[in-house]
Design an enzyme around this catalytic site. Structure first.
Site, PDB file in Angstrom:
ATOM      1  CG  HIS A 324     -43.412 -51.690  -8.147  1.00 29.65           C
ATOM      2  ND1 HIS A 324     -42.930 -52.196  -9.330  1.00 29.65           N
ATOM      3  CD2 HIS A 324     -43.108 -52.625  -7.199  1.00 29.65           C
ATOM      4  CE1 HIS A 324     -42.367 -53.372  -9.117  1.00 29.65           C
ATOM      5  NE2 HIS A 324     -42.464 -53.647  -7.826  1.00 29.65           N
ATOM      6  CD  GLU A 325     -43.853 -52.010  -3.157  1.00 28.56           C
ATOM      7  OE1 GLU A 325     -44.457 -53.044  -2.775  1.00 28.56           O
ATOM      8  OE2 GLU A 325     -42.699 -52.034  -3.610  1.00 28.56           O
ATOM      9  CG  HIS A 328     -46.124 -56.088  -5.461  1.00 26.16           C
ATOM     10  ND1 HIS A 328     -45.874 -57.270  -6.121  1.00 26.16           N
ATOM     11  CD2 HIS A 328     -45.006 -55.332  -5.607  1.00 26.16           C
ATOM     12  CE1 HIS A 328     -44.651 -57.236  -6.641  1.00 26.16           C
ATOM     13  NE2 HIS A 328     -44.111 -56.071  -6.360  1.00 26.16           N
ATOM     14  CD  GLU A 352     -41.291 -57.218  -9.748  1.00 26.50           C
ATOM     15  OE1 GLU A 352     -40.715 -56.139  -9.979  1.00 26.50           O
ATOM     16  OE2 GLU A 352     -41.638 -57.570  -8.586  1.00 26.50           O
TER      17      GLU A 352
END
Length: 574
Positions: A324-325, A328, A352
Protein backbone atom coordinates in the site's frame (compact mmCIF):
# COMPACT_ATOMS: atom_id res chain seq x y z
CA UNK A 1 0.79 23.34 12.29
CA UNK A 2 3.56 20.93 11.46
CA UNK A 3 4.64 20.81 15.09
CA UNK A 4 1.15 19.66 16.03
CA UNK A 5 1.03 16.94 13.39
CA UNK A 6 4.44 15.40 13.66
CA UNK A 7 4.72 15.81 17.41
CA UNK A 8 2.07 13.20 18.07
CA UNK A 9 2.84 9.58 18.88
CA UNK A 10 1.75 7.29 16.09
CA UNK A 11 0.07 3.92 16.17
CA UNK A 12 -1.90 1.97 13.58
CA UNK A 13 -4.56 4.62 13.03
CA UNK A 14 -4.50 5.27 16.77
CA UNK A 15 -2.66 8.49 16.09
CA UNK A 16 -2.32 10.21 12.75
CA UNK A 17 -2.82 7.80 9.85
CA UNK A 18 0.01 8.20 7.36
CA UNK A 19 -1.91 10.44 5.00
CA UNK A 20 -3.92 12.33 7.55
CA UNK A 21 -0.53 13.75 8.38
CA UNK A 22 -0.39 15.07 4.82
CA UNK A 23 -4.05 15.94 4.50
CA UNK A 24 -4.29 18.06 7.62
CA UNK A 25 -1.36 20.07 6.40
CA UNK A 26 -3.32 20.90 3.26
CA UNK A 27 -5.38 23.24 5.41
CA UNK A 28 -2.40 25.28 6.49
CA UNK A 29 0.03 25.02 3.60
CA UNK A 30 -0.37 25.90 -0.02
CA UNK A 31 0.24 22.41 -1.30
CA UNK A 32 -1.94 19.36 -1.78
CA UNK A 33 0.27 17.20 0.44
CA UNK A 34 2.52 18.86 2.97
CA UNK A 35 4.82 15.84 3.05
CA UNK A 36 4.86 15.52 -0.73
CA UNK A 37 5.51 18.81 -2.46
CA UNK A 38 6.71 17.62 -5.80
CA UNK A 39 7.37 18.50 -9.35
CA UNK A 40 7.16 19.89 -13.18
CA UNK A 41 9.76 21.51 -15.32
CA UNK A 42 10.72 24.75 -13.67
CA UNK A 43 11.23 26.41 -17.01
CA UNK A 44 8.17 27.76 -18.81
CA UNK A 45 7.21 26.11 -22.10
CA UNK A 46 6.18 29.53 -23.36
CA UNK A 47 7.67 31.08 -26.46
CA UNK A 48 6.61 34.42 -24.96
CA UNK A 49 8.80 36.07 -22.34
CA UNK A 50 6.95 35.89 -19.03
CA UNK A 51 9.12 37.51 -16.34
CA UNK A 52 6.21 37.74 -13.87
CA UNK A 53 5.63 33.98 -14.15
CA UNK A 54 9.32 33.34 -13.56
CA UNK A 55 9.31 35.55 -10.47
CA UNK A 56 6.23 33.75 -9.10
CA UNK A 57 7.81 30.37 -9.81
CA UNK A 58 10.88 31.33 -7.78
CA UNK A 59 8.79 32.37 -4.78
CA UNK A 60 6.72 29.16 -4.87
CA UNK A 61 9.83 26.99 -5.11
CA UNK A 62 11.43 28.74 -2.13
CA UNK A 63 8.35 27.95 -0.04
CA UNK A 64 8.43 24.32 -1.19
CA UNK A 65 12.07 23.94 -0.14
CA UNK A 66 11.24 25.23 3.35
CA UNK A 67 8.30 22.83 3.58
CA UNK A 68 10.51 19.95 2.52
CA UNK A 69 13.02 20.86 5.20
CA UNK A 70 10.20 20.77 7.73
CA UNK A 71 9.08 17.39 6.38
CA UNK A 72 12.58 15.97 6.88
CA UNK A 73 12.38 16.94 10.55
CA UNK A 74 8.93 15.38 10.75
CA UNK A 75 10.09 12.10 9.22
CA UNK A 76 13.04 11.97 11.61
CA UNK A 77 10.70 12.56 14.55
CA UNK A 78 8.56 9.57 13.61
CA UNK A 79 11.38 7.19 12.67
CA UNK A 80 14.76 7.86 14.31
CA UNK A 81 14.59 10.75 16.80
CA UNK A 82 15.24 9.92 20.48
CA UNK A 83 12.07 10.48 22.54
CA UNK A 84 13.57 13.09 24.86
CA UNK A 85 14.06 15.44 21.90
CA UNK A 86 10.31 15.90 21.32
CA UNK A 87 10.03 19.33 22.93
CA UNK A 88 12.98 20.76 21.02
CA UNK A 89 11.77 19.23 17.77
CA UNK A 90 8.34 20.75 18.29
CA UNK A 91 9.96 24.17 18.66
CA UNK A 92 12.02 23.67 15.50
CA UNK A 93 8.98 22.64 13.50
CA UNK A 94 6.89 25.48 14.87
CA UNK A 95 9.57 27.99 13.89
CA UNK A 96 9.73 26.62 10.35
CA UNK A 97 5.94 26.53 10.10
CA UNK A 98 5.84 30.19 11.06
CA UNK A 99 8.29 31.11 8.32
CA UNK A 100 6.38 29.06 5.75
CA UNK A 101 3.06 30.62 6.76
CA UNK A 102 4.52 34.12 6.58
CA UNK A 103 5.91 33.55 3.08
CA UNK A 104 2.77 31.72 1.89
CA UNK A 105 0.48 34.61 2.87
CA UNK A 106 2.82 37.53 2.25
CA UNK A 107 1.73 40.61 0.30
CA UNK A 108 4.76 40.01 -1.93
CA UNK A 109 3.45 36.61 -2.99
CA UNK A 110 0.00 38.09 -3.59
CA UNK A 111 1.55 40.79 -5.78
CA UNK A 112 3.54 38.18 -7.72
CA UNK A 113 0.35 36.21 -8.41
CA UNK A 114 -1.48 39.33 -9.58
CA UNK A 115 1.42 40.24 -11.86
CA UNK A 116 1.44 36.74 -13.42
CA UNK A 117 -2.33 36.92 -13.92
CA UNK A 118 -2.02 40.33 -15.59
CA UNK A 119 0.79 39.02 -17.77
CA UNK A 120 -1.44 36.12 -18.89
CA UNK A 121 -4.36 38.48 -19.56
CA UNK A 122 -2.25 40.58 -21.93
CA UNK A 123 -0.79 37.49 -23.63
CA UNK A 124 -3.08 34.46 -23.18
CA UNK A 125 -1.66 30.98 -22.58
CA UNK A 126 -1.04 28.83 -25.63
CA UNK A 127 -1.91 25.12 -25.64
CA UNK A 128 1.74 24.36 -24.88
CA UNK A 129 1.53 26.58 -21.81
CA UNK A 130 -1.30 24.73 -20.05
CA UNK A 131 1.02 23.76 -17.24
CA UNK A 132 2.18 27.34 -16.79
CA UNK A 133 -1.44 28.44 -16.60
CA UNK A 134 -2.06 25.81 -13.94
CA UNK A 135 0.91 27.13 -11.93
CA UNK A 136 -0.80 30.52 -11.65
CA UNK A 137 -4.24 28.97 -11.06
CA UNK A 138 -2.97 26.78 -8.21
CA UNK A 139 -1.04 29.66 -6.67
CA UNK A 140 -4.18 31.86 -6.68
CA UNK A 141 -6.40 29.11 -5.25
CA UNK A 142 -4.14 28.23 -2.34
CA UNK A 143 -3.14 31.83 -1.58
CA UNK A 144 -6.77 32.91 -1.39
CA UNK A 145 -7.81 29.96 0.77
CA UNK A 146 -4.99 30.59 3.21
CA UNK A 147 -5.31 34.35 3.49
CA UNK A 148 -9.08 34.13 3.99
CA UNK A 149 -8.58 32.34 7.32
CA UNK A 150 -8.20 34.90 10.15
CA UNK A 151 -5.07 34.45 12.23
CA UNK A 152 -7.13 34.02 15.39
CA UNK A 153 -9.10 31.16 13.82
CA UNK A 154 -5.98 29.43 12.49
CA UNK A 155 -4.30 29.62 15.89
CA UNK A 156 -7.44 28.42 17.65
CA UNK A 157 -7.77 25.47 15.27
CA UNK A 158 -4.13 24.45 15.76
CA UNK A 159 -4.44 24.66 19.54
CA UNK A 160 -7.70 22.71 19.53
CA UNK A 161 -6.21 19.98 17.36
CA UNK A 162 -3.42 19.41 19.86
CA UNK A 163 -5.78 19.40 22.83
CA UNK A 164 -8.36 17.25 21.07
CA UNK A 165 -5.84 14.57 20.18
CA UNK A 166 -4.86 14.16 23.83
CA UNK A 167 -8.51 14.16 24.90
CA UNK A 168 -9.42 11.61 22.22
CA UNK A 169 -6.55 9.28 23.16
CA UNK A 170 -7.57 9.39 26.82
CA UNK A 171 -11.26 8.86 26.05
CA UNK A 172 -10.52 5.99 23.71
CA UNK A 173 -8.30 4.26 26.26
CA UNK A 174 -11.13 4.54 28.81
CA UNK A 175 -13.85 3.85 26.19
CA UNK A 176 -15.59 6.95 27.51
CA UNK A 177 -17.28 9.00 24.80
CA UNK A 178 -18.95 11.33 27.29
CA UNK A 179 -15.58 12.70 28.42
CA UNK A 180 -14.74 13.60 24.80
CA UNK A 181 -18.15 14.87 23.71
CA UNK A 182 -17.60 18.57 24.41
CA UNK A 183 -14.19 18.61 22.74
CA UNK A 184 -15.50 16.74 19.71
CA UNK A 185 -18.33 19.25 19.35
CA UNK A 186 -15.76 22.04 19.23
CA UNK A 187 -13.78 20.08 16.61
CA UNK A 188 -16.78 19.92 14.29
CA UNK A 189 -17.67 23.57 14.91
CA UNK A 190 -14.12 24.77 14.27
CA UNK A 191 -13.69 22.61 11.18
CA UNK A 192 -16.86 24.17 9.81
CA UNK A 193 -15.58 27.68 10.64
CA UNK A 194 -12.33 26.96 8.79
CA UNK A 195 -14.15 25.63 5.72
CA UNK A 196 -16.54 28.59 5.62
CA UNK A 197 -13.65 31.04 5.94
CA UNK A 198 -11.74 29.41 3.07
CA UNK A 199 -14.88 29.52 0.94
CA UNK A 200 -15.03 33.29 1.41
CA UNK A 201 -17.73 33.33 4.05
CA UNK A 202 -21.15 31.77 4.55
CA UNK A 203 -22.38 32.91 1.14
CA UNK A 204 -19.38 31.30 -0.56
CA UNK A 205 -19.91 28.06 1.36
CA UNK A 206 -23.57 27.92 0.33
CA UNK A 207 -22.57 28.59 -3.26
CA UNK A 208 -20.17 25.64 -3.00
CA UNK A 209 -23.03 23.39 -1.86
CA UNK A 210 -23.05 23.90 1.89
CA UNK A 211 -20.65 23.73 4.81
CA UNK A 212 -19.84 20.04 4.38
CA UNK A 213 -19.11 20.58 0.68
CA UNK A 214 -16.73 23.36 1.70
CA UNK A 215 -14.98 20.90 4.05
CA UNK A 216 -14.57 18.44 1.19
CA UNK A 217 -12.58 20.99 -0.79
CA UNK A 218 -9.57 20.45 1.48
CA UNK A 219 -9.42 16.76 0.67
CA UNK A 220 -11.25 16.07 -2.62
CA UNK A 221 -11.35 19.31 -4.54
CA UNK A 222 -14.14 19.66 -7.07
CA UNK A 223 -16.13 16.72 -5.68
CA UNK A 224 -19.60 17.85 -4.61
CA UNK A 225 -21.58 16.34 -1.78
CA UNK A 226 -24.38 15.54 -4.24
CA UNK A 227 -21.93 13.49 -6.33
CA UNK A 228 -20.76 11.57 -3.28
CA UNK A 229 -24.36 10.91 -2.23
CA UNK A 230 -25.08 9.48 -5.68
CA UNK A 231 -21.97 7.30 -5.78
CA UNK A 232 -22.30 6.00 -2.22
CA UNK A 233 -26.00 5.17 -2.71
CA UNK A 234 -24.96 2.83 -5.54
CA UNK A 235 -22.41 1.20 -3.26
CA UNK A 236 -24.99 0.56 -0.55
CA UNK A 237 -27.56 -0.80 -2.99
CA UNK A 238 -25.25 -3.35 -4.60
CA UNK A 239 -22.84 -4.28 -1.82
CA UNK A 240 -25.21 -4.91 1.07
CA UNK A 241 -26.86 -7.98 -0.49
CA UNK A 242 -23.51 -9.24 -1.80
CA UNK A 243 -21.94 -9.03 1.66
CA UNK A 244 -24.82 -11.01 3.13
CA UNK A 245 -24.49 -13.71 0.45
CA UNK A 246 -20.74 -13.98 0.98
CA UNK A 247 -21.00 -14.22 4.76
CA UNK A 248 -23.67 -16.90 4.42
CA UNK A 249 -21.57 -18.99 2.02
CA UNK A 250 -20.26 -22.38 3.11
CA UNK A 251 -17.16 -21.93 0.97
CA UNK A 252 -15.16 -19.41 3.01
CA UNK A 253 -11.41 -19.83 2.37
CA UNK A 254 -9.10 -20.89 5.19
CA UNK A 255 -6.83 -18.17 6.59
CA UNK A 256 -4.73 -20.39 8.89
CA UNK A 257 -1.56 -19.93 6.84
CA UNK A 258 -1.45 -16.21 7.72
CA UNK A 259 -1.09 -16.85 11.45
CA UNK A 260 1.67 -18.45 13.46
CA UNK A 261 5.14 -17.45 14.65
CA UNK A 262 6.99 -15.49 11.98
CA UNK A 263 10.35 -13.76 12.17
CA UNK A 264 10.04 -10.00 11.77
CA UNK A 265 13.32 -10.02 9.89
CA UNK A 266 11.94 -12.55 7.41
CA UNK A 267 8.83 -10.41 6.93
CA UNK A 268 10.98 -7.34 6.31
CA UNK A 269 13.00 -9.23 3.69
CA UNK A 270 9.83 -10.43 1.93
CA UNK A 271 8.32 -6.94 1.89
CA UNK A 272 11.54 -5.38 0.59
CA UNK A 273 11.79 -7.90 -2.24
CA UNK A 274 8.19 -7.23 -3.23
CA UNK A 275 8.34 -3.40 -3.16
CA UNK A 276 11.63 -3.38 -5.05
CA UNK A 277 10.06 -5.59 -7.71
CA UNK A 278 7.16 -3.11 -7.88
CA UNK A 279 9.72 -0.42 -8.68
CA UNK A 280 10.47 1.26 -5.36
CA UNK A 281 14.06 2.56 -5.67
CA UNK A 282 15.29 1.52 -2.23
CA UNK A 283 18.84 2.73 -1.64
CA UNK A 284 19.02 5.20 -4.54
CA UNK A 285 15.92 7.41 -4.43
CA UNK A 286 14.13 5.94 -1.47
CA UNK A 287 14.42 4.01 1.74
CA UNK A 288 12.32 1.61 3.79
CA UNK A 289 12.15 1.79 7.58
CA UNK A 290 9.99 0.41 10.38
CA UNK A 291 7.62 2.61 12.38
CA UNK A 292 4.68 2.10 14.70
CA UNK A 293 2.33 3.11 11.88
CA UNK A 294 3.16 2.67 8.17
CA UNK A 295 3.37 5.94 6.23
CA UNK A 296 4.91 7.53 3.15
CA UNK A 297 6.92 10.73 3.08
CA UNK A 298 8.35 12.55 0.09
CA UNK A 299 10.91 15.33 -0.03
CA UNK A 300 10.74 15.36 -3.83
CA UNK A 301 10.75 12.64 -6.50
CA UNK A 302 14.39 11.80 -5.78
CA UNK A 303 13.81 11.16 -2.07
CA UNK A 304 10.67 9.19 -1.20
CA UNK A 305 10.52 7.11 1.97
CA UNK A 306 8.13 4.49 3.28
CA UNK A 307 7.79 2.74 6.59
CA UNK A 308 6.26 -0.61 7.44
CA UNK A 309 4.98 -2.37 10.54
CA UNK A 310 5.20 -6.08 11.32
CA UNK A 311 3.65 -8.50 13.81
CA UNK A 312 5.26 -11.80 14.80
CA UNK A 313 1.90 -13.62 14.96
CA UNK A 314 0.49 -12.60 11.53
CA UNK A 315 2.44 -11.76 8.40
CA UNK A 316 0.02 -10.59 5.70
CA UNK A 317 -0.90 -7.23 7.26
CA UNK A 318 2.76 -6.20 7.21
CA UNK A 319 3.14 -7.14 3.55
CA UNK A 320 -0.15 -5.47 2.59
CA UNK A 321 0.92 -2.28 4.38
CA UNK A 322 4.23 -2.27 2.52
CA UNK A 323 2.53 -2.74 -0.87
CA UNK A 324 0.00 0.00 0.00
CA UNK A 325 2.69 2.50 0.99
CA UNK A 326 4.74 1.57 -2.07
CA UNK A 327 1.74 2.55 -4.20
CA UNK A 328 1.75 5.99 -2.58
CA UNK A 329 5.51 6.22 -3.02
CA UNK A 330 5.45 5.35 -6.71
CA UNK A 331 3.03 8.23 -7.27
CA UNK A 332 5.31 10.65 -5.43
CA UNK A 333 8.41 9.38 -7.21
CA UNK A 334 6.89 9.81 -10.68
CA UNK A 335 5.69 13.39 -10.29
CA UNK A 336 7.69 16.02 -12.13
CA UNK A 337 10.62 17.48 -10.26
CA UNK A 338 9.92 21.24 -10.25
CA UNK A 339 9.12 21.98 -6.59
CA UNK A 340 5.92 23.69 -7.75
CA UNK A 341 2.43 23.12 -6.34
CA UNK A 342 1.13 22.20 -9.80
CA UNK A 343 3.30 19.09 -9.67
CA UNK A 344 1.95 17.74 -6.41
CA UNK A 345 -0.56 14.92 -6.03
CA UNK A 346 -3.99 16.01 -7.22
CA UNK A 347 -6.10 15.04 -4.20
CA UNK A 348 -6.37 12.60 -1.32
CA UNK A 349 -8.72 10.36 -3.29
CA UNK A 350 -6.36 10.23 -6.27
CA UNK A 351 -3.49 9.43 -3.91
CA UNK A 352 -5.51 6.65 -2.32
CA UNK A 353 -6.36 5.27 -5.75
CA UNK A 354 -2.66 4.65 -6.37
CA UNK A 355 -2.05 2.77 -3.13
CA UNK A 356 -5.25 0.74 -3.53
CA UNK A 357 -4.51 -0.09 -7.16
CA UNK A 358 -1.33 -1.84 -6.05
CA UNK A 359 -2.62 -3.26 -2.78
CA UNK A 360 -5.88 -4.67 -4.17
CA UNK A 361 -5.92 -4.95 -7.95
CA UNK A 362 -2.37 -6.23 -8.02
CA UNK A 363 -1.58 -7.52 -4.51
CA UNK A 364 -4.89 -9.30 -3.90
CA UNK A 365 -5.10 -10.88 -7.35
CA UNK A 366 -4.64 -14.53 -8.33
CA UNK A 367 -1.65 -13.85 -10.63
CA UNK A 368 0.09 -11.90 -7.87
CA UNK A 369 -0.03 -14.90 -5.57
CA UNK A 370 1.26 -17.17 -8.32
CA UNK A 371 4.29 -14.86 -8.34
CA UNK A 372 4.47 -13.98 -4.63
CA UNK A 373 3.45 -17.38 -3.21
CA UNK A 374 6.89 -18.93 -3.74
CA UNK A 375 8.53 -15.81 -2.25
CA UNK A 376 6.32 -15.97 0.85
CA UNK A 377 6.99 -19.68 1.35
CA UNK A 378 10.74 -19.16 0.94
CA UNK A 379 11.02 -16.20 3.30
CA UNK A 380 8.51 -17.31 5.92
CA UNK A 381 9.01 -21.08 5.90
CA UNK A 382 5.43 -21.77 4.83
CA UNK A 383 6.22 -24.74 2.59
CA UNK A 384 5.48 -27.21 5.39
CA UNK A 385 1.98 -25.73 5.63
CA UNK A 386 1.11 -26.50 2.01
CA UNK A 387 -1.89 -28.55 3.08
CA UNK A 388 -3.04 -25.84 5.52
CA UNK A 389 -3.61 -23.33 2.75
CA UNK A 390 -0.11 -22.09 1.89
CA UNK A 391 -0.32 -23.01 -1.78
CA UNK A 392 -0.59 -20.12 -4.25
CA UNK A 393 -4.37 -20.52 -4.47
CA UNK A 394 -4.61 -21.04 -0.72
CA UNK A 395 -2.76 -17.80 0.00
CA UNK A 396 -4.95 -15.95 -2.50
CA UNK A 397 -8.05 -17.18 -0.67
CA UNK A 398 -6.64 -16.48 2.79
CA UNK A 399 -5.75 -12.89 1.95
CA UNK A 400 -9.23 -12.28 0.50
CA UNK A 401 -11.29 -13.83 3.31
CA UNK A 402 -14.33 -11.72 4.26
CA UNK A 403 -15.54 -11.19 7.82
CA UNK A 404 -17.97 -8.91 9.62
CA UNK A 405 -15.87 -6.70 11.89
CA UNK A 406 -16.01 -3.63 14.07
CA UNK A 407 -12.76 -1.93 13.06
CA UNK A 408 -12.37 -0.04 9.77
CA UNK A 409 -8.61 -0.45 9.42
CA UNK A 410 -8.90 -4.23 9.83
CA UNK A 411 -11.76 -4.61 7.34
CA UNK A 412 -11.46 -6.60 4.11
CA UNK A 413 -11.98 -4.88 0.76
CA UNK A 414 -15.60 -6.07 0.46
CA UNK A 415 -16.88 -4.72 3.78
CA UNK A 416 -14.55 -1.70 3.97
CA UNK A 417 -16.75 0.58 1.82
CA UNK A 418 -19.58 0.30 4.37
CA UNK A 419 -17.30 1.54 7.13
CA UNK A 420 -16.56 4.62 5.02
CA UNK A 421 -20.22 5.19 4.12
CA UNK A 422 -21.12 5.14 7.83
CA UNK A 423 -18.56 7.80 8.75
CA UNK A 424 -19.51 9.95 5.80
CA UNK A 425 -23.17 9.83 6.73
CA UNK A 426 -22.53 10.77 10.34
CA UNK A 427 -20.15 13.69 9.79
CA UNK A 428 -22.38 15.13 7.06
CA UNK A 429 -25.43 14.93 9.33
CA UNK A 430 -23.58 16.62 12.19
CA UNK A 431 -22.54 19.56 10.02
CA UNK A 432 -26.05 19.83 8.59
CA UNK A 433 -27.48 20.00 12.11
CA UNK A 434 -29.39 16.74 11.64
CA UNK A 435 -27.40 14.88 14.30
CA UNK A 436 -26.17 16.11 17.66
CA UNK A 437 -22.65 15.12 18.66
CA UNK A 438 -24.01 13.69 21.90
CA UNK A 439 -26.13 11.22 19.92
CA UNK A 440 -23.16 9.96 17.91
CA UNK A 441 -22.65 6.63 19.77
CA UNK A 442 -26.25 5.58 19.25
CA UNK A 443 -26.25 6.66 15.61
CA UNK A 444 -22.96 4.79 15.08
CA UNK A 445 -24.33 1.57 16.52
CA UNK A 446 -27.51 1.84 14.45
CA UNK A 447 -25.45 2.42 11.32
CA UNK A 448 -23.26 -0.62 11.99
CA UNK A 449 -26.38 -2.73 12.33
CA UNK A 450 -27.93 -1.36 9.15
CA UNK A 451 -24.86 -1.38 6.91
CA UNK A 452 -22.87 -4.34 8.18
CA UNK A 453 -25.26 -6.43 10.23
CA UNK A 454 -23.29 -5.92 13.44
CA UNK A 455 -25.92 -6.34 16.13
CA UNK A 456 -23.97 -4.83 18.99
CA UNK A 457 -20.95 -2.56 19.28
CA UNK A 458 -19.53 -3.53 22.68
CA UNK A 459 -17.77 -0.26 23.52
CA UNK A 460 -17.13 3.30 22.36
CA UNK A 461 -13.47 2.40 21.79
CA UNK A 462 -14.55 -0.19 19.24
CA UNK A 463 -17.19 2.19 17.89
CA UNK A 464 -17.24 5.93 17.39
CA UNK A 465 -13.91 6.53 19.18
CA UNK A 466 -11.82 4.21 17.01
CA UNK A 467 -10.68 6.82 14.43
CA UNK A 468 -8.44 9.81 15.05
CA UNK A 469 -9.66 11.94 12.13
CA UNK A 470 -12.32 14.08 13.81
CA UNK A 471 -10.01 14.98 16.70
CA UNK A 472 -7.72 16.50 14.06
CA UNK A 473 -10.58 18.52 12.56
CA UNK A 474 -10.33 16.32 9.45
CA UNK A 475 -14.01 16.53 8.56
CA UNK A 476 -14.51 15.53 4.93
CA UNK A 477 -11.51 13.20 4.83
CA UNK A 478 -13.32 9.84 5.16
CA UNK A 479 -15.05 9.83 1.73
CA UNK A 480 -11.67 9.97 -0.03
CA UNK A 481 -10.93 6.38 1.01
CA UNK A 482 -13.91 5.06 -0.96
CA UNK A 483 -13.53 7.54 -3.83
CA UNK A 484 -9.95 6.30 -4.15
CA UNK A 485 -11.13 2.68 -4.24
CA UNK A 486 -13.55 3.57 -7.04
CA UNK A 487 -10.85 5.30 -9.07
CA UNK A 488 -8.45 2.38 -8.56
CA UNK A 489 -11.02 -0.01 -10.05
CA UNK A 490 -11.69 2.37 -12.94
CA UNK A 491 -7.97 2.57 -13.70
CA UNK A 492 -7.66 -1.22 -13.55
CA UNK A 493 -10.54 -1.57 -16.02
CA UNK A 494 -8.95 0.76 -18.58
CA UNK A 495 -5.43 -0.59 -18.06
CA UNK A 496 -6.60 -4.09 -19.00
CA UNK A 497 -8.20 -2.75 -22.19
CA UNK A 498 -5.48 -0.32 -23.22
CA UNK A 499 -4.68 -0.90 -26.93
CA UNK A 500 -0.93 -0.45 -26.44
CA UNK A 501 -0.83 -2.79 -23.44
CA UNK A 502 -2.80 -5.40 -25.39
CA UNK A 503 -0.66 -5.01 -28.51
CA UNK A 504 2.62 -5.47 -26.67
CA UNK A 505 1.66 -7.81 -23.81
CA UNK A 506 -1.58 -9.45 -24.97
CA UNK A 507 0.20 -12.43 -26.57
CA UNK A 508 1.91 -13.23 -23.23
CA UNK A 509 -1.13 -12.99 -20.99
CA UNK A 510 -1.77 -9.24 -20.86
CA UNK A 511 -1.84 -7.54 -17.45
CA UNK A 512 -2.33 -10.82 -15.58
CA UNK A 513 0.68 -12.29 -17.35
CA UNK A 514 2.83 -9.29 -16.37
CA UNK A 515 1.77 -9.59 -12.73
CA UNK A 516 2.33 -13.36 -12.64
CA UNK A 517 5.89 -12.88 -13.91
CA UNK A 518 6.57 -10.00 -11.51
CA UNK A 519 7.05 -7.61 -14.44
CA UNK A 520 5.51 -4.46 -12.99
CA UNK A 521 7.30 -1.86 -15.11
CA UNK A 522 4.58 -1.54 -17.79
CA UNK A 523 1.92 -1.02 -15.09
CA UNK A 524 4.05 1.63 -13.41
CA UNK A 525 4.69 3.44 -16.69
CA UNK A 526 0.99 3.37 -17.63
CA UNK A 527 0.10 4.98 -14.30
CA UNK A 528 2.83 7.58 -14.79
CA UNK A 529 1.39 8.61 -18.14
CA UNK A 530 -2.26 8.53 -17.10
CA UNK A 531 -2.04 9.96 -13.57
CA UNK A 532 1.34 10.81 -12.07
CA UNK A 533 2.77 13.05 -14.77
CA UNK A 534 -0.31 15.26 -14.72
CA UNK A 535 0.23 16.45 -11.16
CA UNK A 536 -2.54 18.91 -10.23
CA UNK A 537 -2.99 20.28 -13.75
CA UNK A 538 -6.47 18.72 -14.33
CA UNK A 539 -7.84 20.42 -11.19
CA UNK A 540 -9.98 17.51 -9.91
CA UNK A 541 -10.34 13.73 -9.96
CA UNK A 542 -13.29 13.94 -12.35
CA UNK A 543 -11.40 16.27 -14.68
CA UNK A 544 -8.45 13.88 -14.82
CA UNK A 545 -10.66 10.87 -15.60
CA UNK A 546 -12.63 12.76 -18.25
CA UNK A 547 -9.40 13.91 -19.89
CA UNK A 548 -7.95 10.39 -20.00
CA UNK A 549 -10.97 8.13 -20.42
CA UNK A 550 -13.84 10.37 -21.47
CA UNK A 551 -15.90 9.88 -18.31
CA UNK A 552 -15.90 11.02 -14.67
CA UNK A 553 -15.59 8.77 -11.61
CA UNK A 554 -18.07 5.89 -11.60
CA UNK A 555 -18.94 3.37 -8.89
CA UNK A 556 -19.80 0.59 -11.35
CA UNK A 557 -16.19 -0.45 -11.94
CA UNK A 558 -15.55 -1.09 -8.25
CA UNK A 559 -18.89 -2.84 -7.76
CA UNK A 560 -18.46 -5.07 -10.83
CA UNK A 561 -14.94 -5.98 -9.68
CA UNK A 562 -16.12 -6.92 -6.19
CA UNK A 563 -19.13 -8.88 -7.42
CA UNK A 564 -17.16 -10.90 -9.96
CA UNK A 565 -14.27 -11.60 -7.58
CA UNK A 566 -16.20 -12.61 -4.48
CA UNK A 567 -18.89 -14.60 -6.26
CA UNK A 568 -16.07 -16.62 -7.79
CA UNK A 569 -14.08 -17.00 -4.56
CA UNK A 570 -17.10 -17.91 -2.44
CA UNK A 571 -18.71 -20.02 -5.18
CA UNK A 572 -21.92 -17.96 -5.36
CA UNK A 573 -24.00 -18.24 -8.50
CA UNK A 574 -24.40 -15.05 -10.51
Amino acid sequence: HHSRCVGLPTNLEEAWPGHIYSALAMRSSRCCLALALLSSPAMSLSAVARPALQELTGKLQAITHLERASAVLGWDQLVTMPPDASEARGAQLAALAGVVHEKSTSPELGAAIRAAEAEAASSPWSLEEARDGAVVREARRTFDRQTLVPTELAERAAKLGSEAYAAWAKARAASDFKSFEGTLERCFTTAAEMAVAKAGGREGAEKAGGVYAACLEDYERGMSQARIDELFAQVEERLQPLIQEVLASEHAPCAAALEGDFSVGAQEALSLEVVEAMGFPSGTRGRVDVSVHPFTTSFGPRDVRITSRFRPDEWYQGLAGSVHECGHALYEGQLRDSALPVDTALSMGVHESQSLFWERHVGLSKPFWRWCGPLARRHLGLSEKEEAGASDSGLYGACNRVSRGLIRVEADELTYPMHVVLRYRLEAKILAGDLQVGDLPQAWNEGMRELLGVDQVPSDALGCLQDVHWSGLAVGYFPTYLLGAMMAAQLDFYLRRDPEILAVHGPTGGVDGLIERGEFGPLREWLRCKVHDKGSVPGSMDALLVEEFGEPLKADYLLDYLEDKYRDLYQIAK
